[in-house]
Design a protein around this motif. Sequence first.
Motif, PDB file in Angstrom:
ATOM      1  N   GLU A  47       1.359  -1.264   0.175  1.00 49.94           N
ATOM      2  CA  GLU A  47       0.828   0.017   0.191  1.00 49.94           C
ATOM      3  C   GLU A  47       1.023   2.012   0.180  1.00 49.94           C
ATOM      4  O   GLU A  47       0.771   2.249  -0.518  1.00 49.94           O
ATOM      5  CB  GLU A  47      -0.929   0.025   1.422  1.00 49.94           C
ATOM      6  CG  GLU A  47      -1.709   1.013   1.529  1.00 49.94           C
ATOM      7  CD  GLU A  47      -2.528   1.138   2.406  1.00 49.94           C
ATOM      8  OE1 GLU A  47      -2.997   2.747   2.921  1.00 49.94           O
ATOM      9  OE2 GLU A  47      -2.755   0.424   3.136  1.00 49.94           O
ATOM     10  N   LEU A  48       2.016   0.739   0.697  1.00 49.33           N
ATOM     11  CA  LEU A  48       3.063   2.182   0.699  1.00 49.33           C
ATOM     12  C   LEU A  48       3.495   2.447  -0.781  1.00 49.33           C
ATOM     13  O   LEU A  48       4.262   3.898  -0.407  1.00 49.33           O
ATOM     14  CB  LEU A  48       3.922   2.290   1.995  1.00 49.33           C
ATOM     15  CG  LEU A  48       2.987   2.481   3.675  1.00 49.33           C
ATOM     16  CD1 LEU A  48       3.621   2.211   5.074  1.00 49.33           C
ATOM     17  CD2 LEU A  48       2.253   4.149   4.122  1.00 49.33           C
ATOM     18  N   ALA A  49       3.616   1.136  -0.782  1.00 50.34           N
ATOM     19  CA  ALA A  49       4.715   1.422  -2.468  1.00 50.34           C
ATOM     20  C   ALA A  49       4.360   2.133  -3.117  1.00 50.34           C
ATOM     21  O   ALA A  49       4.576   2.407  -4.367  1.00 50.34           O
ATOM     22  CB  ALA A  49       5.202  -0.114  -2.559  1.00 50.34           C
ATOM     23  N   GLU A  50       2.745   2.013  -3.374  1.00 49.03           N
ATOM     24  CA  GLU A  50       2.133   1.723  -4.914  1.00 49.03           C
ATOM     25  C   GLU A  50       2.168   3.264  -5.407  1.00 49.03           C
ATOM     26  O   GLU A  50       2.858   3.951  -6.347  1.00 49.03           O
ATOM     27  CB  GLU A  50       0.448   1.292  -4.621  1.00 49.03           C
ATOM     28  CG  GLU A  50      -0.197  -0.069  -4.179  1.00 49.03           C
ATOM     29  CD  GLU A  50       0.244  -0.918  -5.621  1.00 49.03           C
ATOM     30  OE1 GLU A  50      -0.435   0.273  -6.751  1.00 49.03           O
ATOM     31  OE2 GLU A  50       0.046  -1.893  -5.704  1.00 49.03           O
ATOM     32  N   PRO A  51       1.782   4.438  -4.800  1.00 53.19           N
ATOM     33  CA  PRO A  51       2.480   5.506  -5.219  1.00 53.19           C
ATOM     34  C   PRO A  51       3.874   5.774  -5.650  1.00 53.19           C
ATOM     35  O   PRO A  51       3.789   7.111  -6.528  1.00 53.19           O
ATOM     36  CB  PRO A  51       1.533   7.058  -3.873  1.00 53.19           C
ATOM     37  CG  PRO A  51       0.469   5.428  -2.633  1.00 53.19           C
ATOM     38  CD  PRO A  51       1.691   4.330  -2.876  1.00 53.19           C
TER      39      PRO A  51
END
Length: 232
Positions: A47-51
Motif C-alpha cells: 500500500e505504501l509502495a504503490e504511489p
Amino acid sequence: MISVVVPTYNEEQNIERCLASLADQTVPRETYEIIVVDGDSRDRTRELAEPLADKVFIQTSKRVGGARNDGAMAASGDIIATTDADCILPRDWVERIGQNFAERDIVQLYGTVYPIEGGLKNHLSLLGANTFARLGCYTRTIYFTLGCNTAFDREAFIRAGMYRCIDAGDDLEIAQRMRKLGRVRLDTRLKVGFSMRRYQQFGTLKSVWEWLYIVLSGGDAGGATYSQREYK
C-alpha cells in the motif's frame, strides 16, 4: 532505461524512505522505473509502495533471489539494478550506474556500502565487507557483490541463468557466472546506505557465521529462514 528492482517483505517501516531516495535522483524520472516485488507482506508495504513505484506485485519465485528474478522479467530496461527496501540510495546512484554501462564493456556492476546507523562497530563491520569486496575484485577471485547495490546487463543476466533461489550467498554466486560472460566491475564511488538492523538485533558475529555456514552449505538454510526475518 534502467529498471530498479526492490524486493520487500513486511517493510512498512522502511519502504517509503527507500523509494523516496530513489525518486530523488539526478536523472529525469522517466529514464528509470521502480519495481517493487513483495513477498506477500502482512503489513502495509504494498500500500505504501504503490504511489512511489511504477510496478508493485507479489513474487511468484522463492527467496529474495527469486524476487529479483521476477522483477527482472517484468522490467522494461536494458539494465537491471537491485537494492533492498531498508537501504538509502544516493542521489547520483541511477546516473552513475548508467554512466558505467555507457562507458565500459561490462555485464555486472557493484558498489560499496556504509551504515545508516551510527557507531564505530557498525563502521568497522562494513569496512571489513568493503575491503573484502575490493580485494576480491582486484585479485579477480571472489566478487563480493551485494544485492543491495548491484546492476546487470539484462540480456547477460538472463543468459547467465539469473539468481539462484537460495537462502544466502546468491549475490556472491551470480557474479561467478556473470564473469564468464564479460567484465564484472567494482565502482567504489557507487555507495549505498545499508541498514545494520540484522546485526544490531541478532548480533554481528552470529549473523556473519549464519551467512557463512549457509553459503558453505550450498545456500540452503534448512528449516530456518535467513532472509525473511522479523525485526523489532
